[in-house]
Design a protein around this motif. Structure first.
Motif, PDB file in Angstrom:
ATOM      1  N   LEU A  16      19.317  -7.295 -11.442  1.00  0.00           N
ATOM      2  CA  LEU A  16      18.048  -7.160 -10.741  1.00  0.00           C
ATOM      3  C   LEU A  16      17.926  -8.054  -9.525  1.00  0.00           C
ATOM      4  CD1 LEU A  16      15.752  -7.043 -13.903  1.00  0.00           C
ATOM      5  CD2 LEU A  16      16.723  -5.129 -12.606  1.00  0.00           C
ATOM      6  N   GLY A  17      18.875  -8.914  -9.277  1.00  0.00           N
ATOM      7  CA  GLY A  17      18.802  -9.813  -8.135  1.00  0.00           C
ATOM      8  C   GLY A  17      20.036 -10.681  -8.086  1.00  0.00           C
ATOM      9  N   ARG A  18      19.886 -11.911  -7.609  1.00  0.00           N
ATOM     10  CA  ARG A  18      21.006 -12.829  -7.548  1.00  0.00           C
ATOM     11  C   ARG A  18      21.023 -13.714  -8.791  1.00  0.00           C
ATOM     12  NH1 ARG A  18      18.898 -11.882  -2.949  1.00  0.00           N
ATOM     13  NH2 ARG A  18      17.273 -13.444  -3.241  1.00  0.00           N
ATOM     14  N   GLY A  19      22.192 -14.195  -9.163  1.00  0.00           N
ATOM     15  CA  GLY A  19      22.288 -15.078 -10.316  1.00  0.00           C
ATOM     16  C   GLY A  19      23.693 -15.116 -10.869  1.00  0.00           C
ATOM     17  N   ASP A  20      23.972 -16.132 -11.668  1.00  0.00           N
ATOM     18  CA  ASP A  20      25.291 -16.249 -12.277  1.00  0.00           C
ATOM     19  C   ASP A  20      25.397 -15.298 -13.465  1.00  0.00           C
ATOM     20  OD1 ASP A  20      27.712 -17.587 -11.738  1.00  0.00           O
ATOM     21  OD2 ASP A  20      27.497 -18.754 -13.561  1.00  0.00           O
ATOM     22  N   PHE A  21      26.586 -15.221 -14.053  1.00  0.00           N
ATOM     23  CA  PHE A  21      26.852 -14.178 -15.049  1.00  0.00           C
ATOM     24  C   PHE A  21      25.986 -14.279 -16.288  1.00  0.00           C
ATOM     25  CE2 PHE A  21      29.341 -17.645 -16.657  1.00  0.00           C
ATOM     26  CZ  PHE A  21      29.393 -17.470 -18.027  1.00  0.00           C
ATOM     27  N   PHE A  22      25.517 -15.485 -16.620  1.00  0.00           N
ATOM     28  CA  PHE A  22      24.714 -15.630 -17.836  1.00  0.00           C
ATOM     29  C   PHE A  22      23.213 -15.668 -17.541  1.00  0.00           C
ATOM     30  CE2 PHE A  22      26.709 -19.960 -17.100  1.00  0.00           C
ATOM     31  CZ  PHE A  22      25.717 -20.405 -16.250  1.00  0.00           C
ATOM     32  N   SER A  23      22.824 -15.443 -16.297  1.00  0.00           N
ATOM     33  CA  SER A  23      21.411 -15.514 -15.925  1.00  0.00           C
ATOM     34  C   SER A  23      20.660 -14.268 -16.352  1.00  0.00           C
ATOM     35  CB  SER A  23      21.275 -15.685 -14.408  1.00  0.00           C
ATOM     36  OG  SER A  23      21.712 -14.518 -13.741  1.00  0.00           O
TER      37      SER A  23
ATOM     38  N   GLY B 225      28.018 -17.898   2.535  1.00  0.00           N
ATOM     39  CA  GLY B 225      27.449 -16.874   1.671  1.00  0.00           C
ATOM     40  C   GLY B 225      28.373 -16.414   0.569  1.00  0.00           C
ATOM     41  N   LEU B 226      29.666 -16.730   0.675  1.00  0.00           N
ATOM     42  CA  LEU B 226      30.611 -16.345  -0.369  1.00  0.00           C
ATOM     43  C   LEU B 226      30.279 -16.999  -1.700  1.00  0.00           C
ATOM     44  CD1 LEU B 226      33.953 -16.474   1.650  1.00  0.00           C
ATOM     45  CD2 LEU B 226      32.783 -14.440   0.783  1.00  0.00           C
ATOM     46  N   LEU B 227      29.445 -18.033  -1.677  1.00  0.00           N
ATOM     47  CA  LEU B 227      29.071 -18.718  -2.907  1.00  0.00           C
ATOM     48  C   LEU B 227      27.931 -18.020  -3.646  1.00  0.00           C
ATOM     49  CD1 LEU B 227      29.124 -22.383  -1.560  1.00  0.00           C
ATOM     50  CD2 LEU B 227      30.983 -21.101  -2.623  1.00  0.00           C
ATOM     51  N   ILE B 228      27.313 -17.022  -3.027  1.00  0.00           N
ATOM     52  CA  ILE B 228      26.139 -16.381  -3.621  1.00  0.00           C
ATOM     53  C   ILE B 228      26.531 -15.082  -4.327  1.00  0.00           C
ATOM     54  CG2 ILE B 228      23.887 -15.348  -3.153  1.00  0.00           C
ATOM     55  CD1 ILE B 228      23.620 -17.191  -0.780  1.00  0.00           C
ATOM     56  N   SER B 229      26.253 -15.023  -5.616  1.00  0.00           N
ATOM     57  CA  SER B 229      26.481 -13.794  -6.389  1.00  0.00           C
ATOM     58  C   SER B 229      25.263 -12.893  -6.235  1.00  0.00           C
ATOM     59  CB  SER B 229      26.720 -14.116  -7.865  1.00  0.00           C
ATOM     60  OG  SER B 229      27.939 -14.796  -8.049  1.00  0.00           O
TER      61      SER B 229
END
Length: 428
Positions: A160-167, A120-124
């Protein structure tokens, strides 16, 4: 659309490289807002999605609808939002914040916050991150933006949820997992770029709250082998470069600098085999000495020096020349500072707290779980409502879970300037 259920490792590998490549190749120039390349990258990234929301199960205890937010029923309650937009950052009420942003590393991006395994450490999980998350409300997911939404429901910028910095989901939470302090300048530029692109934001008139929490990767991964390029002095210089850019380019800003967290807390918790393994992999500098205790003492000294450098910059007066800009130090994280001398031990209160708060950590015993993010969000909020020189730095204060509230004699977020007025005159 790329489902990241199978793409986590890919994201981890490209996260920092992507941030560096795109931001250095484009946003690093003065022609920031006309770069079609960056715009295309962001548009492409908006189609990337993480697993469904029900993939996560670890959440805080929810507050029932029958329980009001404590500031709603507080005595001596002032106006939450000014009648007209204030022109001074020293007269800024919580409801005056229009835009919120978070910058930093994987802690600021909420990595693993609702995960039960090391993968789970891979999930932002940005929507629940303490300084930049805005998923649901304070009742279900307590974050600084969700607290501020009580005062201004029209807040913009919270993830608003999960995603990378540019999402798309990231909104203005532009923290990048794995970031070094030298890369903070690129996050500042991405923040500005995203604001300019958002038609909801009045760039000139809206008040922006920016929270910065960075430096952990420097001290954990590089400082022990490259002291010159990861010194407290350079930490200060890199923060200064980013803040200088904000100061020069963006009107109406309140900046929080959160003191870096001492990674030795990993080893001072009731530690599991998973934590031991991930500690060696994720914080090699804590294990660089022949003896772990020696390595912990050395790293805690480095942490103190970084915190001192952060404090020196904030109190240097460098950012006091504008009435609509301030940089304030929020030191609540110092409560978890480790011993720095042989024979020194944690206080009994801290030991008791550590034994009882294991659920605030992720499986690596360093990142905050969603519950941990909620507790940290309350501490950050409380620090902002405490005068400079009288902010929570003691573990005894952290045990208190109540929210601080604005009052008639102190209706504004505290700054160095209005703190001096308050301490001298009894009102801001």
């Amino acid at each position: 659309m790329l489902p990241l259920r199978f793409g986590f490792a890919f994201l981890l590998l490209i996260g920092r490289a992507t941030a560096q490549n795109y931001m250095q190749s484009g946003i690093a120039t003065d022609d920031l807002f006309s770069l079609k390349k960056i715009d295309l990258v962001v548009k492409e990234a908006e189609s990337i999605t993480y697993p469904p929301e029900d993939f996560h199960t670890v959440v805080q205890v929810r507050v029932p609808l029958s329980t009001p937010f404590s500031c709603e029923v507080a005595e001596n309650r002032p106006k939450w939002r000014s009648d007209t937009k204030p022109t001074s950052v020293h007269k800024l009420r919580p409801g005056d914040i229009d835009v919120v942003s978070s910058m930093g590393d994987s802690i600021a991006s909420g990595n693993a916050a609702r995960e039960r395994s090391a993968w789970g450490l891979l999930i932002s999980d940005r929507g629940v991150a303490f300084s930049g998350g805005g998923q649901a409300t304070w009742r279900e997911i307590t974050t600084l933006p969700n607290i501020i939404k009580v005062f201004n429901p029209n807040l913009i910028g919270q993830a608003l949820g999960r995603g990378d910095f540019f999402s798309y989901n990231a909104q203005l939470n532009v923290a990048v997992p794995g970031s070094l302090d030298s890369e903070l300048i690129h996050q500042v530029k991405m923040f500005i770029f995203k604001m300019r692109r958002d038609r909801r934001i009045d760039f000139e008139r809206d008040w922006k709250l920016v929270t910065i929490f960075i430096g952990h990767n420097n001290i954990c991964s590089f400082e022990c082998n490259d002291k010159e390029n990861n010194s407290p002095e350079l930490h200060k210089a890199h923060l200064q470069k980013a803040l200088d850019y904000l100061y020069d380019k963006v009107p109406r800003v309140y900046v929080n600098i959160v003191n870096i967290l001492d990674p030795t807390i990993q080893q001072r918790l009731p530690i599991s085999l998973t934590c031991q393994f991930l500690s060696r992999a994720g914080c090699v500098c804590m294990h660089s000495a022949n003896d772990l205790k020696e390595g912990m003492l050395r790293l805690s000294r480095v942490v103190r020096n970084y915190q001192k450098a952060e404090e020196e910059l904030v109190f240097s007066g460098r950012y006091d020349g504008r009435e609509d800009f301030t940089v304030e130090l929020q030191p609540f994280s110092r409560v978890l500072n480790g011993p720095i001398e042989e024979g020194e031990v944690d206080s009994p209160v801290l030991k008791e707290l550590i034994q009882n708060i294991s659920t605030i950590w992720t499986p690596d015993c360093f990142h905050f779980s969603q519950r941990g993010n909620a507790q940290v969000a309350i501490q950050l909020w409380n620090n902002m409502l405490q005068p400079v020189g009288n902010k929570t730095e003691k573990i005894e204060d952290v045990r208190l879970k109540q929210y601080f509230c604005p009052t008639e004699d102190k209706p504004y977020f505290f700054t160095k300037k209005n703190s001096e007025i308050f301490l001298n005159e009894g009102h801001q």
